[in-house]
Enzyme design. Structure first.
Site, PDB file in Angstrom:
ATOM      1  N   ASP A   1      -9.669 -66.078 -92.190  1.00  0.00           N
ATOM      2  CA  ASP A   1     -10.773 -66.831 -91.577  1.00  0.00           C
ATOM      3  C   ASP A   1     -10.470 -68.324 -91.491  1.00  0.00           C
ATOM      4  OD1 ASP A   1     -12.142 -64.515 -91.273  1.00  0.00           O
ATOM      5  OD2 ASP A   1     -13.826 -65.036 -92.568  1.00  0.00           O
TER       6      ASP A   1
ATOM      7  N   SER B   1     -11.730 -54.879-102.221  1.00  0.00           N
ATOM      8  CA  SER B   1     -12.546 -55.787-103.018  1.00  0.00           C
ATOM      9  C   SER B   1     -11.944 -57.185-103.098  1.00  0.00           C
ATOM     10  CB  SER B   1     -12.738 -55.171-104.413  1.00  0.00           C
ATOM     11  OG  SER B   1     -13.680 -55.877-105.168  1.00  0.00           O
TER      12      SER B   1
ATOM     13  N   LYS C   1     -14.349 -52.657 -98.838  1.00  0.00           N
ATOM     14  CA  LYS C   1     -15.335 -52.680 -99.926  1.00  0.00           C
ATOM     15  C   LYS C   1     -15.946 -54.077 -99.989  1.00  0.00           C
ATOM     16  CE  LYS C   1     -16.025 -51.992-104.898  1.00  0.00           C
ATOM     17  NZ  LYS C   1     -16.495 -53.358-105.229  1.00  0.00           N
TER      18      LYS C   1
END
Length: 544
Positions: free
Chosen positions: A300, A289, A314
């Site tokens: 990223d 999460s 998740k």
């Protein structure tokens, strides 16, 4: 039968409440009103006319829980006690005994005591099975026995428990238990700052900033952020923790839903603390999460190197919705996406197998995305680290051992039969590992592989088609081969199992503090992270 009936009627009432509360007149109002009236009249007739006496509250609880089983495991109904427990978890403190407990059926086991809090001072240890709380037998308590442990500060509580087959009791005084988001940080000898972030409660970003600034004042020139085992928490804190290392105005995550108002983008709101300091982030299969939001953003945006094993996966966002009488519905409202556009959700709860289990996204179905620097990353299966280590991975046998608590139980046995002087000198030896395997034999540990599950299905089909006599011998031979392979798996997966066993054992003697001291000297993931940070050419090449 009763559960089946209640599940059917329950799908109407809570589903209707959710639809009305979140989407207004998204569906045909008449159809909604019709189903609600059917449920209301059925529930009334059932409770008034059933042959035996019914408990309306229990029936409704069964209806709600059975209905929600058809959705994802994160959409849950919370009673008043559950709401308070969630508040305590995000607030960072509560009134209780200072211990983590596991409740399964009628077994109530302490899995960790926090140093210098009431349970620890009273001498309670991991593995102790509580059988009575203030004279109330846990197995006879119909509601959540766990709430009996919490209470007013300075109030006393008497516990009766089993330890290694012997019954003991103790009386302790409840106190304020602080749940630190950053339970440990320290400067290592090579000027690497090590920060453990264990949960995303409302103090997570402030504690991480404090740790980073303190480490920098001590001379830290590199940072390891350890998110292993962090189950997540507040989305807002995930944004703020990312903001520590990323410029103001950077997209950290976006959420998408069929409900337009839940489609949002989340950007870093503040000036960063340090965007230049070399950074590694540690994750594993229990990082979930909010942990994945931070790790995904760092990866990223090519801000740091992610090390360890694929995270949990998740990618669903929950929000509490207020219901009547102090209850709540914790409802999955959207999916979240990393800056590159990938959703890391691993299980598809809309697609289930014949047993009703959610189907995991296959690697061949992963979609490719690009980081800021043009590196390839993929969706559908958690955050795959830039550098993976075998010691971080959880194989099928490891997951089976964790699910059965075999590692925990062995650590309990080990604690009462061995002495340790300090965490830094501990080594889980080959003799210890043989002792562990013998423990599994004595306790009858077994697990079923996916191959065995498929074989069982094939045998049922063979019987139905009359091929049993022709296939039974081959089935037995294959089964024996699989059993032999499973025994070999214990040795093949020794590195990851030794790592987990070491963690569990160290905590028994020296608490979490001792485990972190051991980590910085011996843990493979930390050693690898330090090696990357100390080789700037390698660090930069990974991020290119």
């Amino acid at each position: 039968m009763k559960k089946s009936i209640i599940k059917t009627i329950g799908i109407a009432v809570l589903g209707i409440a959710v639809l009305i509360g979140t989407t207004g007149f998204k569906s045909d109002f008449f159809a909604i009103a019709k189903q609600l009236e059917i449920f209301t009249t059925l529930f009334k007739e059932l409770n008034m006319n059933y042959v035996d006496e019914t408990n309306p509250a229990d029936l409704m609880d069964t209806a709600i829980k059975a209905m929600l089983e058809d959705l994802d495991p994160y959409t849950n109904y919370w009673n008043e006690q559950d709401v308070e427990a969630a508040r305590m978890n995000t607030a960072g403190e509560y009134q209780g005994i200072g211990a983590a407990v596991r409740i399964r059926e009628d077994r109530f086991t302490i899995i960790e005591t926090y140093k210098d809090f009431p349970a620890d001072k009273a001498g309670l240890k991991p593995g102790d099975e509580i059988i009575q709380i203030d004279g109330i037998a846990v197995k006879d308590f119909k509601e959540d026995a766990g709430k009996l442990l919490n209470g007013a500060p300075n109030s006393q509580i008497t516990l009766t428990y089993l330890r290694q087959g012997k019954t003991q009791s103790t009386t302790l005084t409840r106190g304020t238990v602080a749940l630190k988001a950053v339970p440990h940080y320290q400067l290592l000898e090579d000027k690497t700052g090590y920060i453990v972030l264990s949960r995303f409660n409302e103090n997570a970003s402030n504690e991480t900033i404090k740790a980073l600034k303190d480490l920098e004042s001590q001379g830290a020139t590199k940072i390891i952020l350890d998110l292993r085992g962090n189950p997540g928490g507040l989305l807002s804190e995930a944004i703020l923790v990312s903001n520590i290392f990323l410029d103001k105005g950077q997209l950290i995550t976006s959420t998408k839903s069929v409900i337009e108002k839940y489609n949002k983008e989340y950007f870093t709101p503040n000036e960063p603390i340090n965007t230049k300091i070399p950074l590694t982030v540690l994750v594993n299969g229990r990082s979930a999460s909010a942990s994945e939001i931070v790790a995904g953003a760092i990866q990223d945006l090519d801000r740091g190197v992610v090390v360890g094993a694929r995270s949990f996966g998740k990618g669903l966002v929950q929000r509490p919705k207020e219901l009547a009488y102090g209850t709540q519905l914790k409802l999955t409202i959207s999916r979240y996406y990393t800056p590159s556009g990938r959703c890391i959700q691993a299980l598809d709860y809309r697609d289930r197998d014949t047993k009703g289990n959610a189907v995991r996204t296959r690697t061949e179905d992963y979609n490719e995305f690009k980081t800021k620097n043009g590196r390839s990353v993929f969706d559908g299966g958690g955050i795959l680290p830039d550098v993976t280590l075998k010691t971080s991975e959880y194989s099928a046998i490891t997951n089976a051992l964790l699910a059965s608590n075999a590692l925990f139980d062995f650590a309990t046995t080990y604690y009462y039969s061995h002495k340790l002087e300090n965490p830094e000198s501990f080594r889980f030896s080959d003799a210890d590992y043989n002792e562990f395997k013998e423990h599994l034999n004595k306790t009858g540990f077994s697990y079923q592989t996916r191959t065995e599950m498929e074989l069982d299905k094939a045998m049922i089909t063979a019987k139905n088609e009359g091929f049993e006599e022709e296939t039974i011998q081959n089935y037995k031979e294959i089964t024996l081969e699989i059993e032999a392979a499973k025994k070999e798996e214990l040795d093949a997966k020794k590195p990851e199992l030794v790592s987990l066993l070491t963690d569990e054992i160290i905590k028994r003697y020296f608490y979490q503090e001792g485990l972190y001291k051991y980590y910085v000297k011996h843990n493979p993931e930390i050693l690898e992270a330090r090696a990357i940070l100390n080789n700037q050419q390698r660090y930069k090449s990974i991020l290119k």
